[in-house]
Design a protein around this motif. Structure first.
Motif, PDB file in Angstrom:
ATOM      1  N   ARG A   1       0.839  -1.184   0.000  1.00  0.00           N
ATOM      2  CA  ARG A   1       0.000   0.000   0.000  1.00  0.00           C
ATOM      3  C   ARG A   1       0.875   1.233   0.000  1.00  0.00           C
ATOM      4  O   ARG A   1       1.916   1.260   0.652  1.00  0.00           O
ATOM      5  CB  ARG A   1      -0.893   0.035   1.237  1.00  0.00           C
ATOM      6  N   ALA A   2       0.410   2.236  -0.725  1.00  0.00           N
ATOM      7  CA  ALA A   2       1.131   3.506  -0.756  1.00  0.00           C
ATOM      8  C   ALA A   2       0.129   4.647  -0.790  1.00  0.00           C
ATOM      9  O   ALA A   2      -0.890   4.563  -1.473  1.00  0.00           O
ATOM     10  CB  ALA A   2       2.046   3.576  -1.967  1.00  0.00           C
ATOM     11  N   LEU A   3       0.440   5.669  -0.050  1.00  0.00           N
ATOM     12  CA  LEU A   3      -0.302   6.909  -0.100  1.00  0.00           C
ATOM     13  C   LEU A   3       0.657   7.946  -0.680  1.00  0.00           C
ATOM     14  O   LEU A   3       1.723   8.199  -0.117  1.00  0.00           O
ATOM     15  CB  LEU A   3      -0.782   7.343   1.285  1.00  0.00           C
ATOM     16  N   LEU A   4       0.289   8.503  -1.839  1.00  0.00           N
ATOM     17  CA  LEU A   4       1.134   9.462  -2.535  1.00  0.00           C
ATOM     18  C   LEU A   4       0.590  10.863  -2.311  1.00  0.00           C
ATOM     19  O   LEU A   4      -0.616  11.084  -2.433  1.00  0.00           O
ATOM     20  CB  LEU A   4       1.127   9.201  -4.049  1.00  0.00           C
ATOM     21  N   GLN A   5       1.460  11.774  -2.004  1.00  0.00           N
ATOM     22  CA  GLN A   5       1.085  13.176  -1.907  1.00  0.00           C
ATOM     23  C   GLN A   5       2.022  13.970  -2.804  1.00  0.00           C
ATOM     24  O   GLN A   5       3.249  13.906  -2.638  1.00  0.00           O
ATOM     25  CB  GLN A   5       1.159  13.673  -0.470  1.00  0.00           C
TER      26      GLN A   5
ATOM     27  N   LEU B   1       5.739  12.664  -1.873  1.00  0.00           N
ATOM     28  CA  LEU B   1       5.933  12.018  -0.585  1.00  0.00           C
ATOM     29  C   LEU B   1       5.198  10.696  -0.712  1.00  0.00           C
ATOM     30  O   LEU B   1       4.001  10.671  -1.041  1.00  0.00           O
ATOM     31  CB  LEU B   1       5.343  12.848   0.554  1.00  0.00           C
ATOM     32  N   ILE B   2       5.900   9.598  -0.494  1.00  0.00           N
ATOM     33  CA  ILE B   2       5.308   8.262  -0.605  1.00  0.00           C
ATOM     34  C   ILE B   2       5.337   7.613   0.768  1.00  0.00           C
ATOM     35  O   ILE B   2       6.402   7.302   1.299  1.00  0.00           O
ATOM     36  CB  ILE B   2       6.082   7.378  -1.611  1.00  0.00           C
ATOM     37  N   LEU B   3       4.153   7.434   1.354  1.00  0.00           N
ATOM     38  CA  LEU B   3       4.022   6.674   2.598  1.00  0.00           C
ATOM     39  C   LEU B   3       3.779   5.234   2.171  1.00  0.00           C
ATOM     40  O   LEU B   3       2.860   4.959   1.390  1.00  0.00           O
ATOM     41  CB  LEU B   3       2.866   7.219   3.435  1.00  0.00           C
ATOM     42  N   LEU B   4       4.598   4.304   2.648  1.00  0.00           N
ATOM     43  CA  LEU B   4       4.642   2.946   2.115  1.00  0.00           C
ATOM     44  C   LEU B   4       4.454   1.902   3.204  1.00  0.00           C
ATOM     45  O   LEU B   4       5.069   2.003   4.269  1.00  0.00           O
ATOM     46  CB  LEU B   4       5.993   2.730   1.426  1.00  0.00           C
ATOM     47  N   CYS B   5       3.630   0.900   2.912  1.00  0.00           N
ATOM     48  CA  CYS B   5       3.390  -0.198   3.849  1.00  0.00           C
ATOM     49  C   CYS B   5       3.411  -1.530   3.110  1.00  0.00           C
ATOM     50  O   CYS B   5       2.665  -1.723   2.146  1.00  0.00           O
ATOM     51  CB  CYS B   5       2.031  -0.015   4.527  1.00  0.00           C
ATOM     52  N   ALA B   6       4.249  -2.431   3.568  1.00  0.00           N
ATOM     53  CA  ALA B   6       4.242  -3.802   3.057  1.00  0.00           C
ATOM     54  C   ALA B   6       3.201  -4.594   3.833  1.00  0.00           C
ATOM     55  O   ALA B   6       3.117  -4.494   5.057  1.00  0.00           O
ATOM     56  CB  ALA B   6       5.617  -4.440   3.203  1.00  0.00           C
ATOM     57  N   MET B   7       2.413  -5.370   3.111  1.00  0.00           N
ATOM     58  CA  MET B   7       1.348  -6.168   3.709  1.00  0.00           C
ATOM     59  C   MET B   7       1.772  -7.636   3.748  1.00  0.00           C
ATOM     60  O   MET B   7       2.672  -8.046   3.018  1.00  0.00           O
ATOM     61  CB  MET B   7       0.068  -6.014   2.881  1.00  0.00           C
ATOM     62  N   GLN B   8       1.099  -8.419   4.599  1.00  0.00           N
ATOM     63  CA  GLN B   8       1.382  -9.850   4.655  1.00  0.00           C
ATOM     64  C   GLN B   8       1.227 -10.450   3.266  1.00  0.00           C
ATOM     65  O   GLN B   8       0.281 -10.141   2.546  1.00  0.00           O
ATOM     66  CB  GLN B   8       0.410 -10.537   5.609  1.00  0.00           C
TER      67      GLN B   8
ATOM     68  N   SER C   1       6.208   5.630 -10.780  1.00  0.00           N
ATOM     69  CA  SER C   1       7.131   6.410 -11.615  1.00  0.00           C
ATOM     70  C   SER C   1       6.455   6.938 -12.874  1.00  0.00           C
ATOM     71  O   SER C   1       6.875   7.961 -13.424  1.00  0.00           O
ATOM     72  CB  SER C   1       8.364   5.583 -11.978  1.00  0.00           C
ATOM     73  N   LYS C   2       5.407   6.265 -13.340  1.00  0.00           N
ATOM     74  CA  LYS C   2       4.738   6.640 -14.583  1.00  0.00           C
ATOM     75  C   LYS C   2       3.367   7.284 -14.381  1.00  0.00           C
ATOM     76  O   LYS C   2       2.736   7.692 -15.359  1.00  0.00           O
ATOM     77  CB  LYS C   2       4.584   5.408 -15.478  1.00  0.00           C
ATOM     78  N   LEU C   3       2.901   7.382 -13.132  1.00  0.00           N
ATOM     79  CA  LEU C   3       1.576   7.933 -12.851  1.00  0.00           C
ATOM     80  C   LEU C   3       1.528   9.411 -13.247  1.00  0.00           C
ATOM     81  O   LEU C   3       2.324  10.213 -12.765  1.00  0.00           O
ATOM     82  CB  LEU C   3       1.266   7.761 -11.361  1.00  0.00           C
ATOM     83  N   ARG C   4       0.596   9.753 -14.113  1.00  0.00           N
ATOM     84  CA  ARG C   4       0.536  11.105 -14.662  1.00  0.00           C
ATOM     85  C   ARG C   4      -0.303  12.007 -13.755  1.00  0.00           C
ATOM     86  O   ARG C   4      -1.497  12.200 -14.000  1.00  0.00           O
ATOM     87  CB  ARG C   4       0.005  11.055 -16.082  1.00  0.00           C
ATOM     88  N   ILE C   5       0.348  12.591 -12.744  1.00  0.00           N
ATOM     89  CA  ILE C   5      -0.357  13.425 -11.770  1.00  0.00           C
ATOM     90  C   ILE C   5       0.287  14.801 -11.594  1.00  0.00           C
ATOM     91  O   ILE C   5      -0.058  15.538 -10.677  1.00  0.00           O
ATOM     92  CB  ILE C   5      -0.499  12.719 -10.405  1.00  0.00           C
TER      93      ILE C   5
ATOM     94  N   ILE D   1      -3.149  10.396  -3.609  1.00  0.00           N
ATOM     95  CA  ILE D   1      -3.592   9.193  -4.306  1.00  0.00           C
ATOM     96  C   ILE D   1      -3.263   7.957  -3.462  1.00  0.00           C
ATOM     97  O   ILE D   1      -2.149   7.837  -2.953  1.00  0.00           O
ATOM     98  CB  ILE D   1      -2.867   9.040  -5.678  1.00  0.00           C
ATOM     99  N   TRP D   2      -4.232   7.050  -3.346  1.00  0.00           N
ATOM    100  CA  TRP D   2      -4.070   5.788  -2.626  1.00  0.00           C
ATOM    101  C   TRP D   2      -3.848   4.677  -3.644  1.00  0.00           C
ATOM    102  O   TRP D   2      -4.613   4.544  -4.598  1.00  0.00           O
ATOM    103  CB  TRP D   2      -5.341   5.522  -1.828  1.00  0.00           C
ATOM    104  N   LEU D   3      -2.793   3.870  -3.454  1.00  0.00           N
ATOM    105  CA  LEU D   3      -2.527   2.718  -4.306  1.00  0.00           C
ATOM    106  C   LEU D   3      -2.404   1.470  -3.454  1.00  0.00           C
ATOM    107  O   LEU D   3      -1.805   1.507  -2.373  1.00  0.00           O
ATOM    108  CB  LEU D   3      -1.227   2.904  -5.098  1.00  0.00           C
ATOM    109  N   ASP D   4      -2.953   0.371  -3.939  1.00  0.00           N
ATOM    110  CA  ASP D   4      -2.890  -0.899  -3.233  1.00  0.00           C
ATOM    111  C   ASP D   4      -2.701  -1.990  -4.278  1.00  0.00           C
ATOM    112  O   ASP D   4      -3.545  -2.145  -5.157  1.00  0.00           O
ATOM    113  CB  ASP D   4      -4.179  -1.122  -2.445  1.00  0.00           C
ATOM    114  N   THR D   5      -1.602  -2.724  -4.194  1.00  0.00           N
ATOM    115  CA  THR D   5      -1.330  -3.758  -5.187  1.00  0.00           C
ATOM    116  C   THR D   5      -2.311  -4.922  -5.095  1.00  0.00           C
ATOM    117  O   THR D   5      -2.438  -5.683  -6.036  1.00  0.00           O
ATOM    118  CB  THR D   5       0.113  -4.285  -5.084  1.00  0.00           C
ATOM    119  N   ALA D   6      -3.001  -5.049  -3.963  1.00  0.00           N
ATOM    120  CA  ALA D   6      -3.975  -6.129  -3.804  1.00  0.00           C
ATOM    121  C   ALA D   6      -5.264  -5.826  -4.555  1.00  0.00           C
ATOM    122  O   ALA D   6      -6.070  -6.725  -4.798  1.00  0.00           O
ATOM    123  CB  ALA D   6      -4.287  -6.380  -2.331  1.00  0.00           C
TER     124      ALA D   6
END
Length: 147
Positions: A2-6, A28-35, A50-54, A141-146
Motif C-alpha cells: 500500500r502507498a499513499l502518494l502526496q 511524498l510516498i508513505l509505504l506499507c508492506a502487507m502480509q 514512476s509513470k503515474l501522470r499526476i 492518491i491511494w494505491l494498493d497492489t492487492a
C-alpha cells in the motif's frame, strides 16, 4: 503493498530533531508492506508510481509523470496504512508484513525507484519520525497492489 502518494512542492523527514531526508518538487510516498507481499509487488508499485501522470503540463492538466518532471520521491515507511478499523475503536495492524519483511520490501522498493531513474530520499524504518510537507494541489492518491 500500500502507498499513499502526496504531490508536494517540498517534503522532509526528521528523527530526534535531525533532518534525515528531504526533497523539492515530487512525491511524498508513505509505504506499507502487507502480509504476503513480495518483491514482485514492490516492482509493480514502483513502476506504476514512476509513470503515474499526476503532475501538471504546460496547459495545467495532470498529464506528466514523476519521471517526466524529474521530480524526487521521499519514501517513508508507515505500517499504519495496514490499519483495520472494522471493529471497535482501536485499529489493528495484523495485516501488515512482519518487521523484517517490511524493512526488506521498503529498502527494495526504494532501490527499484532509484533503478527507474527517480531521485529518492528516505525516512528511517521503524523510527518515530516527524514528516513535513507542502502539498501541491493538493493531490493525494491511494494505491494498493492487492486491488
Amino acid at each position: 503493498m500500500r502507498a499513499l502518494l502526496q504531490r508536494v512542492h517540498s517534503a522532509s523527514v526528521s528523527v530526534d530533531g535531525e533532518t534525515i531526508g528531504q526533497i523539492g518538487p515530487g512525491l511524498l510516498i508513505l509505504l506499507c508492506a502487507m502480509q504476503g507481499d513480495t518483491e514482485a509487488e514492490a516492482d509493480s508499485l514502483a513502476a506504476k508510481i514512476s509513470k503515474l501522470r499526476i503532475f501538471k503540463d504546460s496547459a495545467g492538466k495532470m498529464n506528466l509523470s514523476l519521471k517526466d518532471t524529474n521530480g524526487a520521491a521521499l519514501i517513508v515507511s508507515q505500517f499504519t496504512l495496514a490499519a483495520d478499523t472494522s471493529r471497535g475503536n482501536r485499529p489493528g495492524f495484523s495485516t501488515a508484513a512482519a518487521p523484517d519483511t517490511g524493512r526488506h520490501l521498503y529498502e527494495y522498493f526504494t532501490e527499484q525507484m532509484r533503478n527507474l531513474g527517480i531521485t529518492t530520499a528516505n525516512g528511517q524504518f521503524g523510527a518515530d519520525m516527524d514528516v513535513s510537507l507542502t502539498n501541491a494541489g493538493p493531490v493525494t492518491i491511494w494505491l494498493d497492489t492487492a486491488g
